[in-house]
Design a protein around this motif. Structure first.
Motif, PDB file in Angstrom:
ATOM      1  N   ASP A 114       0.845  -1.188   0.000  1.00 49.21           N
ATOM      2  CA  ASP A 114       0.000   0.000   0.000  1.00 49.21           C
ATOM      3  C   ASP A 114       0.880   1.238   0.000  1.00 49.21           C
ATOM      4  OD1 ASP A 114      -2.288  -1.536   0.057  1.00 49.21           O
ATOM      5  OD2 ASP A 114      -2.366  -1.557   2.258  1.00 49.21           O
ATOM      6  N   ALA A 115       0.601   2.167  -0.911  1.00 51.94           N
ATOM      7  CA  ALA A 115       1.398   3.387  -1.017  1.00 51.94           C
ATOM      8  C   ALA A 115       0.555   4.475  -1.659  1.00 51.94           C
ATOM      9  CB  ALA A 115       2.650   3.132  -1.838  1.00 51.94           C
ATOM     10  N   THR A 116       0.993   5.700  -1.497  1.00 57.51           N
ATOM     11  CA  THR A 116       0.312   6.827  -2.113  1.00 57.51           C
ATOM     12  C   THR A 116       0.655   6.876  -3.593  1.00 57.51           C
ATOM     13  OG1 THR A 116       2.127   8.352  -1.692  1.00 57.51           O
ATOM     14  CG2 THR A 116       0.479   8.087   0.063  1.00 57.51           C
ATOM     15  N   LYS A 117      -0.052   7.732  -4.336  1.00 56.73           N
ATOM     16  CA  LYS A 117       0.228   7.887  -5.755  1.00 56.73           C
ATOM     17  C   LYS A 117       1.639   8.406  -5.974  1.00 56.73           C
ATOM     18  CE  LYS A 117      -2.925   9.317  -8.608  1.00 56.73           C
ATOM     19  NZ  LYS A 117      -3.280   8.091  -9.334  1.00 56.73           N
ATOM     20  N   ASP A 118       2.064   9.314  -5.149  1.00 57.07           N
ATOM     21  CA  ASP A 118       3.422   9.839  -5.281  1.00 57.07           C
ATOM     22  C   ASP A 118       4.457   8.748  -5.025  1.00 57.07           C
ATOM     23  OD1 ASP A 118       5.197  12.186  -5.646  1.00 57.07           O
ATOM     24  OD2 ASP A 118       5.776  11.682  -3.583  1.00 57.07           O
ATOM     25  N   GLU A 119       4.199   7.914  -4.005  1.00 61.14           N
ATOM     26  CA  GLU A 119       5.099   6.803  -3.706  1.00 61.14           C
ATOM     27  C   GLU A 119       5.114   5.794  -4.855  1.00 61.14           C
ATOM     28  OE1 GLU A 119       4.288   7.053   1.124  1.00 61.14           O
ATOM     29  OE2 GLU A 119       3.380   5.478  -0.099  1.00 61.14           O
ATOM     30  N   ALA A 145       6.510  -0.038 -17.124  1.00 55.84           N
ATOM     31  CA  ALA A 145       6.775   0.563 -15.808  1.00 55.84           C
ATOM     32  C   ALA A 145       6.686   2.089 -15.875  1.00 55.84           C
ATOM     33  CB  ALA A 145       8.141   0.126 -15.297  1.00 55.84           C
ATOM     34  N   PHE A 146       7.272   2.673 -16.925  1.00 55.23           N
ATOM     35  CA  PHE A 146       7.227   4.131 -17.044  1.00 55.23           C
ATOM     36  C   PHE A 146       5.792   4.628 -17.268  1.00 55.23           C
ATOM     37  CE2 PHE A 146      11.828   3.801 -18.499  1.00 55.23           C
ATOM     38  CZ  PHE A 146      12.326   4.264 -17.285  1.00 55.23           C
ATOM     39  N   LYS A 147       5.006   3.858 -18.020  1.00 51.25           N
ATOM     40  CA  LYS A 147       3.599   4.220 -18.209  1.00 51.25           C
ATOM     41  C   LYS A 147       2.860   4.220 -16.870  1.00 51.25           C
ATOM     42  CE  LYS A 147       2.877   2.729 -23.001  1.00 51.25           C
ATOM     43  NZ  LYS A 147       2.146   1.767 -23.889  1.00 51.25           N
ATOM     44  N   GLU A 148       3.152   3.200 -16.062  1.00 53.09           N
ATOM     45  CA  GLU A 148       2.500   3.129 -14.754  1.00 53.09           C
ATOM     46  C   GLU A 148       2.939   4.284 -13.860  1.00 53.09           C
ATOM     47  OE1 GLU A 148      -0.245   1.665 -12.239  1.00 53.09           O
ATOM     48  OE2 GLU A 148       0.210   0.870 -14.242  1.00 53.09           O
ATOM     49  N   ALA A 149       4.196   4.690 -13.969  1.00 52.02           N
ATOM     50  CA  ALA A 149       4.671   5.839 -13.195  1.00 52.02           C
ATOM     51  C   ALA A 149       3.939   7.109 -13.605  1.00 52.02           C
ATOM     52  CB  ALA A 149       6.177   6.004 -13.390  1.00 52.02           C
ATOM     53  N   LEU A 150       3.725   7.294 -14.919  1.00 58.93           N
ATOM     54  CA  LEU A 150       3.028   8.489 -15.400  1.00 58.93           C
ATOM     55  C   LEU A 150       1.547   8.472 -15.027  1.00 58.93           C
ATOM     56  CD1 LEU A 150       4.641   8.963 -18.935  1.00 58.93           C
ATOM     57  CD2 LEU A 150       4.899  10.451 -16.931  1.00 58.93           C
ATOM     58  N   ARG A 151       0.961   7.313 -14.874  1.00 60.88           N
ATOM     59  CA  ARG A 151      -0.438   7.261 -14.440  1.00 60.88           C
ATOM     60  C   ARG A 151      -0.578   7.846 -13.022  1.00 60.88           C
ATOM     61  NH1 ARG A 151      -0.127   1.889 -16.782  1.00 60.88           N
ATOM     62  NH2 ARG A 151      -1.213   1.859 -18.794  1.00 60.88           N
ATOM     63  N   ASN A 152       0.490   7.665 -12.226  1.00 62.68           N
ATOM     64  CA  ASN A 152       0.467   8.176 -10.863  1.00 62.68           C
ATOM     65  C   ASN A 152       0.953   9.625 -10.778  1.00 62.68           C
ATOM     66  OD1 ASN A 152      -0.206   5.796  -8.831  1.00 62.68           O
ATOM     67  ND2 ASN A 152       1.103   4.931 -10.447  1.00 62.68           N
ATOM     68  N   ASP A 153       1.694  10.079 -11.785  1.00 66.26           N
ATOM     69  CA  ASP A 153       2.121  11.476 -11.819  1.00 66.26           C
ATOM     70  C   ASP A 153       2.366  11.875 -13.276  1.00 66.26           C
ATOM     71  OD1 ASP A 153       3.048  14.006 -11.459  1.00 66.26           O
ATOM     72  OD2 ASP A 153       4.868  13.428 -10.373  1.00 66.26           O
ATOM     73  N   PRO A 154       1.348  12.295 -14.010  1.00 66.52           N
ATOM     74  CA  PRO A 154       1.480  12.655 -15.433  1.00 66.52           C
ATOM     75  C   PRO A 154       2.354  13.876 -15.669  1.00 66.52           C
ATOM     76  CG  PRO A 154      -0.803  12.285 -14.828  1.00 66.52           C
ATOM     77  CD  PRO A 154      -0.026  12.356 -13.556  1.00 66.52           C
ATOM     78  N   THR A 155       2.723  14.602 -14.653  1.00 70.85           N
ATOM     79  CA  THR A 155       3.495  15.845 -14.833  1.00 70.85           C
ATOM     80  C   THR A 155       4.999  15.635 -14.827  1.00 70.85           C
ATOM     81  OG1 THR A 155       3.536  16.299 -12.441  1.00 70.85           O
ATOM     82  CG2 THR A 155       1.641  17.131 -13.698  1.00 70.85           C
ATOM     83  N   ASP A 156       5.465  14.450 -14.541  1.00 71.52           N
ATOM     84  CA  ASP A 156       6.919  14.233 -14.412  1.00 71.52           C
ATOM     85  C   ASP A 156       7.533  14.107 -15.813  1.00 71.52           C
ATOM     86  OD1 ASP A 156       9.546  13.108 -14.008  1.00 71.52           O
ATOM     87  OD2 ASP A 156       8.907  12.596 -11.982  1.00 71.52           O
ATOM     88  N   GLU A 157       8.307  15.118 -16.216  1.00 74.05           N
ATOM     89  CA  GLU A 157       8.915  15.126 -17.546  1.00 74.05           C
ATOM     90  C   GLU A 157      10.069  14.133 -17.654  1.00 74.05           C
ATOM     91  OE1 GLU A 157       7.777  16.597 -20.171  1.00 74.05           O
ATOM     92  OE2 GLU A 157       6.117  17.456 -19.001  1.00 74.05           O
ATOM     93  N   GLU A 158      10.751  13.875 -16.560  1.00 78.18           N
ATOM     94  CA  GLU A 158      11.842  12.899 -16.593  1.00 78.18           C
ATOM     95  C   GLU A 158      11.307  11.502 -16.899  1.00 78.18           C
ATOM     96  OE1 GLU A 158      14.057  13.115 -13.017  1.00 78.18           O
ATOM     97  OE2 GLU A 158      14.641  15.209 -13.283  1.00 78.18           O
TER      98      GLU A 158
END
Length: 287
Positions: free
Chosen positions: A98-103, A127-140
């Motif tokens: 269990d973790a937050t969206k940011d985590e 994996a990167f797609k899943e990361a963007l689902r949790n934070d679409p603003t991360d350009e890196e």
């Protein structure tokens, strides 16, 4: 403190977050012991003591298996040492908790990096797609996703080229194999023809030899007969008496007798002709 992300593009190293975040309500004693081991791991990393840091993280997880911070930081530790398979295992364990969206964003971002390290581009894209689902603003993360897609496309092109090349190689092998089989059959056919021709040639040679022997025997017999005739003639010549001086030879005597008989016959023929001419036929009766 905020968990730091690993970046395969902008920096070759990453920082580990201090382990006070992701804290969940646990028995106070286990929580304190786990945090103590995490702190020891961070101190060992500051001294570049990888083995000691790894051991401390393991102790922290053993004390508190649900400690998200310990598993996440241990995954980052393995990634830094290019032990991507170990990093993948620990980060996946953290992603299942269990973790937050940011985590979740940080976990999947670093998990994508570990897949890139393994050149597993399809899993990195996921994996990167899943990361963007949790934070679409991360350009890196978006940049890393684009890079992973590009590498995946290149990999697929290489696979298609290799597949086509393998297909051509297989076809060439089949052609060479067919040609070898054809040459082998042709060779067997020529061998059979030679075997069939060999007895025939041997028979003709035997026949020619036999005829040659017969001709040779005939020539030999003819030569023997000729020698015999020549010998007989020589013998007859030798047996004929040679005339002595002042005497006629048998042939000369024979010729002389024939000449005398011819003269005698001529005389007799002349007498007979005269007699026939002198006889008169009487036409009147004598008185």
């Amino acid at each position: 403190m905020k968990i730091k992300k690993q970046h395969i593009v902008f920096t070759g190293v990453f920082l580990f977050g201090i382990t006070t975040i992701f804290a969940q309500e646990k028995p106070e004693k286990l929580q304190k012991e786990a945090n103590k081991f995490i702190a020891e791991a961070q101190e060992a990393l500051s001294e570049n003591n990888f083995a000691s840091a790894e051991a401390s993280y393991r102790k922290a997880i053993s004390k508190d298996p649900s400690n998200l911070n310990a598993k996440y930081n241990m995954g980052n530790l393995y990634y830094a040492k290019e032990k991507s398979l170990n990093a993948e295992q620990r980060l996946k364990e953290a992603a299942e908790m269990d973790a937050t969206k940011d985590e979740k964003h940080h976990i999947y971002h670093n998990l994508g990096n570990s897949f890139m390290q393994q050149k597993n581009y399809q899993e990195a894209v996921n994996a990167f797609k899943e990361a963007l689902r949790n934070d679409p603003t991360d350009e890196e993360t978006r940049y890393n996703l684009a890079l992973a897609k590009k590498m995946l496309e290149k990999e697929q092109q290489n696979q298609d080229q290799n597949k086509e090349q393998n297909k051509q190689d297989d076809e060439k092998k089949d052609e060479n194999k067919d040609q070898q089989n054809k040459d082998q059959k042709d060779g067997e056919g020529d061998e059979d023809e030679d075997q069939d021709q060999k007895p025939k040639d041997e028979g003709e040679n035997e026949k020619d030899k036999k005829e040659g022997d017969e001709n040779e025997d005939k020539q030999k017999d003819k030569g023997d007969e000729q020698k015999k005739d020549d010998g007989q003639g020589d013998k007859e010549k030798q047996q004929q008496p040679k005339p002595t001086q002042g005497q006629l030879s048998p042939q000369q005597i024979k010729n002389l007798l024939e000449a005398m008989n011819n003269e005698e016959k001529k005389v007799q023929d002349k007498i007979n002709a005269e007699k026939a001419k002198g006889v008169k036929i009487k036409s009147e009766k004598d008185w």
